[in-house]
Motif scaffolding. Structure first.
Motif, PDB file in Angstrom:
ATOM      1  N   ALA A  11       1.047  -7.268   2.656  1.00 39.97           N
ATOM      2  CA  ALA A  11       0.225  -7.674   1.449  1.00 39.97           C
ATOM      3  C   ALA A  11      -0.354  -9.072   1.261  1.00 39.97           C
ATOM      4  O   ALA A  11      -1.688  -9.182   1.275  1.00 39.97           O
ATOM      5  CB  ALA A  11       1.180  -7.588   0.060  1.00 39.97           C
ATOM      6  N   GLY A  13      -2.247 -12.097   2.813  1.00 34.41           N
ATOM      7  CA  GLY A  13      -3.247 -11.990   4.090  1.00 34.41           C
ATOM      8  C   GLY A  13      -4.555 -12.676   3.396  1.00 34.41           C
ATOM      9  O   GLY A  13      -4.598 -13.530   2.365  1.00 34.41           O
ATOM     10  N   GLY A  15      -6.773 -11.431   2.100  1.00 36.79           N
ATOM     11  CA  GLY A  15      -7.063 -10.898   0.626  1.00 36.79           C
ATOM     12  C   GLY A  15      -6.850 -12.160  -0.514  1.00 36.79           C
ATOM     13  O   GLY A  15      -7.413 -12.231  -1.715  1.00 36.79           O
ATOM     14  N   TYR A  93     -12.141  -7.445   8.672  1.00 42.17           N
ATOM     15  CA  TYR A  93     -11.324  -8.359   8.348  1.00 42.17           C
ATOM     16  C   TYR A  93     -10.974  -9.388   9.736  1.00 42.17           C
ATOM     17  O   TYR A  93     -10.922 -10.523   9.521  1.00 42.17           O
ATOM     18  CB  TYR A  93      -9.984  -7.480   8.237  1.00 42.17           C
ATOM     19  N   SER A 217      -2.481  -3.812  -0.652  1.00 36.00           N
ATOM     20  CA  SER A 217      -2.508  -2.782   0.646  1.00 36.00           C
ATOM     21  C   SER A 217      -2.259  -1.328   0.079  1.00 36.00           C
ATOM     22  O   SER A 217      -1.430  -0.609   0.712  1.00 36.00           O
ATOM     23  CB  SER A 217      -1.344  -3.252   1.920  1.00 36.00           C
ATOM     24  N   MET A 220      -4.136   3.338   0.385  1.00 39.76           N
ATOM     25  CA  MET A 220      -4.537   4.074   1.803  1.00 39.76           C
ATOM     26  C   MET A 220      -3.369   4.471   2.649  1.00 39.76           C
ATOM     27  O   MET A 220      -3.555   4.729   3.750  1.00 39.76           O
ATOM     28  CB  MET A 220      -5.393   2.895   2.261  1.00 39.76           C
ATOM     29  N   THR A 222      -0.651   2.675   3.440  1.00 41.16           N
ATOM     30  CA  THR A 222       0.053   1.582   4.482  1.00 41.16           C
ATOM     31  C   THR A 222       1.422   1.392   3.643  1.00 41.16           C
ATOM     32  O   THR A 222       2.256   1.423   4.476  1.00 41.16           O
ATOM     33  CB  THR A 222      -0.687   0.483   4.209  1.00 41.16           C
ATOM     34  N   SER A 311      -0.622  -4.546  10.096  1.00 43.54           N
ATOM     35  CA  SER A 311      -0.495  -3.137   9.376  1.00 43.54           C
ATOM     36  C   SER A 311      -1.697  -2.284   9.302  1.00 43.54           C
ATOM     37  O   SER A 311      -1.439  -0.990   9.076  1.00 43.54           O
ATOM     38  CB  SER A 311       0.304  -3.768   7.964  1.00 43.54           C
ATOM     39  N   LEU A 312      -2.735  -2.871   9.301  1.00 38.44           N
ATOM     40  CA  LEU A 312      -4.054  -1.937   9.295  1.00 38.44           C
ATOM     41  C   LEU A 312      -4.228  -1.173  10.691  1.00 38.44           C
ATOM     42  O   LEU A 312      -4.354   0.112  10.396  1.00 38.44           O
ATOM     43  CB  LEU A 312      -5.159  -2.727   9.119  1.00 38.44           C
ATOM     44  N   MET A 365     -10.183   2.719  -1.699  1.00 41.98           N
ATOM     45  CA  MET A 365      -8.879   2.560  -2.118  1.00 41.98           C
ATOM     46  C   MET A 365      -8.804   3.147  -3.441  1.00 41.98           C
ATOM     47  O   MET A 365      -7.687   3.881  -3.441  1.00 41.98           O
ATOM     48  CB  MET A 365      -8.918   0.974  -1.985  1.00 41.98           C
TER      49      MET A 365
HETATM   50  N1  PFF Z   1      -3.488  -6.878   1.683  1.00 38.25           N
HETATM   51  C1  PFF Z   1      -4.321  -7.506   2.974  1.00 38.25           C
HETATM   52  C2  PFF Z   1      -4.634  -8.796   2.398  1.00 38.25           C
HETATM   53  O1  PFF Z   1      -4.653  -9.138   1.228  1.00 38.25           O
HETATM   54  O2  PFF Z   1      -5.091  -9.754   3.221  1.00 38.25           O
HETATM   55  C3  PFF Z   1      -5.361  -6.628   3.472  1.00 38.25           C
HETATM   56  C4  PFF Z   1      -4.973  -5.228   3.619  1.00 38.25           C
HETATM   57  C5  PFF Z   1      -3.655  -4.903   4.572  1.00 38.25           C
HETATM   58  C6  PFF Z   1      -5.285  -4.159   2.767  1.00 38.25           C
HETATM   59  C7  PFF Z   1      -3.450  -3.938   4.745  1.00 38.25           C
HETATM   60  C8  PFF Z   1      -5.013  -2.955   3.242  1.00 38.25           C
HETATM   61  C9  PFF Z   1      -3.942  -2.838   4.141  1.00 38.25           C
HETATM   62  F1  PFF Z   1      -3.558  -1.495   4.371  1.00 38.25           F
END
Ligand code: PFF
Length: 428
Positions: A11, A13, A15, A93, A217, A220, A222, A311-312, A365
């Motif tokens: 989660a 990252g 983002g 990303y 995340s 989708m 994850t 994780s992606l 999403m």
């Molecule tokens: N949540 C990650 C971020 O905030 O950078 C981005 C992300 C990772 C989105 C994994 C979706 C995912 F499946």
């Protein structure tokens, strides 16, 4: 490995530190923040719990969890949608991860050291408009992601991140204090926390929902995959609340650094995806030991980006492994090379980058999340869901509220926001 730490690794990252501030800036500041908090509490946390529950119940990753619970149906397509979403996200990303890596190198080398404010802006523009450099740094980050995934050592890197992420957190705290003390800093803070309802638009609502999903995340699969690693003794509801709280805190503090700086240095809050990169070097230049802080900050952000990127890629690799019956290594190579192709398209065109960014978070999403909750309330019996959420042996007192949210509030709210958002987006 603690479940909370593993899911938080995905989660937290870019983002939080890169995407959140730039979307807040584009969408009018504190109104966005307010909506973001409401959506995270009432929509995203219940979705995360649902994903964890489905993953743990089946013990399977997203690619097969749904078809196991509804054999012979089309619900397995949730896995395909999740895979496609992951695929598109990785493609852009890693460009941002590449920028981050470049900024760590630039910090260590002292290139950012004594740049004036306009020079900081030029530094970023020259990087982002140079496809060659963007591609090189993206390839380095994508390769690092692929190596981790191919070796199946995601757990190892998460172990490091368990130590490094609290460090990133402390660093951001120090930066918050410095940012607030800048002249004009408090105006920036007001922009971030004092809602101006005249700035509320359909777009704000649409973006806030998308950002909440992206940051956590969810939508989708994850988190369904992470759910399959959860032990029986783990409390799903408190795990989800912990992950969401950590994630929120990092995003909030990043905003509390960025907006005071934005106002103090006269940067446009609606600057877009470059916001963090044209803002932060200015504050490091005003801090004692700024070069050391800057180097540590960008390096730690690279690690945070890597755990999310891993994780992606895992989602895509799991899909390739299963669908094409190939080994982990071959699946990783194939997945990364395909992502590289789309990554090249994003590096060469800002428009493609923006479309990937918007379409994944704001369209794919929410559709995924909607399908997951509809699946959960139609294909899993209410009592079975309760049993899964109470498997650790204690009653889940808020179960009725959870079920009400998942059954009525989440689908209706996503449906309304989604349709309005698409109409507004298309007519822009
Ligand atoms: N949540 C990650 C971020 O905030 O950078 C981005 C992300 C990772 C989105 C994994 C979706 C995912 F499946």
């Amino acid at each position: 490995m603690g479940a909370v730490a593993a899911a938080a690794g995905s989660a937290v990252g870019l983002g939080n530190v890169w995407r959140f501030p730039y979307v807040v800036g584009e969408d009018g500041g504190a109104v966005f923040l307010l909506l973001y908090v409401i959506f995270t509490a009432l929509i995203s946390i219940p979705i995360m719990m649902t994903e964890f529950a489905i993953g743990r119940k089946t013990g399977l990753p997203v690619t097969s969890a749904f078809s196991k619970l509804a054999p012979g149906s089309k619900w397995g397509l949730i896995g395909v949608l999740g895979m496609l979403t992951a695929f598109l996200i990785i493609s852009y990303y890693n460009i941002v991860s590449g920028w981050t890596l470049y900024y760590s190198v630039a910090s260590v080398s002292g290139w950012l050291d004594s740049l004036s404010e306009p020079e900081v802006t030029d530094f970023f523009s020259s990087l982002s408009s140079d496809p060659f450099r963007c591609i090189i740094w993206m390839v380095i980050m994508l390769t690092a992601t692929a190596v981790v995934v191919a070796q199946g050592v995601s757990g190892g890197i998460e172990k490091y991140s368990k130590i490094l992420m609290p460090l990133l957190f402390i660093l951001i705290l120090v930066m918050v204090v410095r940012a607030m003390l800048l002249p004009g800093g408090l105006d920036g803070l007001a922009f971030f926390v004092k809602p101006d309802f005249s700035k509320l638009t359909t777009r704000t609502v649409f973006d806030a929902l998308g950002q909440s999903f992206f940051s956590l995340s969810i939508g989708m699969g994850t988190m369904t995959t992470y759910g399959s690693y959860l032990r029986k003794t783990e409390n799903i509801s408190s795990t989800a609340i912990h992950v969401a709280s950590i994630d929120f805190l990092v995003a909030f503090l990043s905003g509390a650094v960025i907006f005071p700086c934005v106002f103090a240095f006269g940067i446009n809050p609606g600057e877009g995806p470059g916001l963090v990169f044209v803002t932060l070097p200015n504050i490091f230049n005003q801090m004692p030991f700024g070069r050391i802080f800057s180097s540590c900050f960008f390096l730690l952000l690279v690690v945070a980006a890597l755990t999310s990127s891993v994780s992606l890629l895992e989602v895509v690799v799991a899909y390739f492994k299963q669908s094409f019956k190939m080994g982990r290594r071959r699946a990783t190579i194939l997945a990364s090379v395909s992502c590289l192709f789309f990554g090249l398209c994003c590096s060469l065109s800002q428009a493609v980058f923006n479309i990937f960014d918007n379409v994944t978070a704001n369209i794919m999403m929410p559709i995924g999340a909607l399908l997951i909750v509809i699946f959960a309330v139609t294909r899993i019996k209410r009592e079975d869901m309760r049993a899964e959420l109470e498997k650790h042996g204690k009653p889940f007192r808020l179960f009725n509220l959870y079920y009400f949210l998942v059954r009525y509030v989440v689908p209706v709210v996503i449906g309304i926001i989604f349709i309005n958002g698409i109409v507004a987006w298309l007519s822009k």
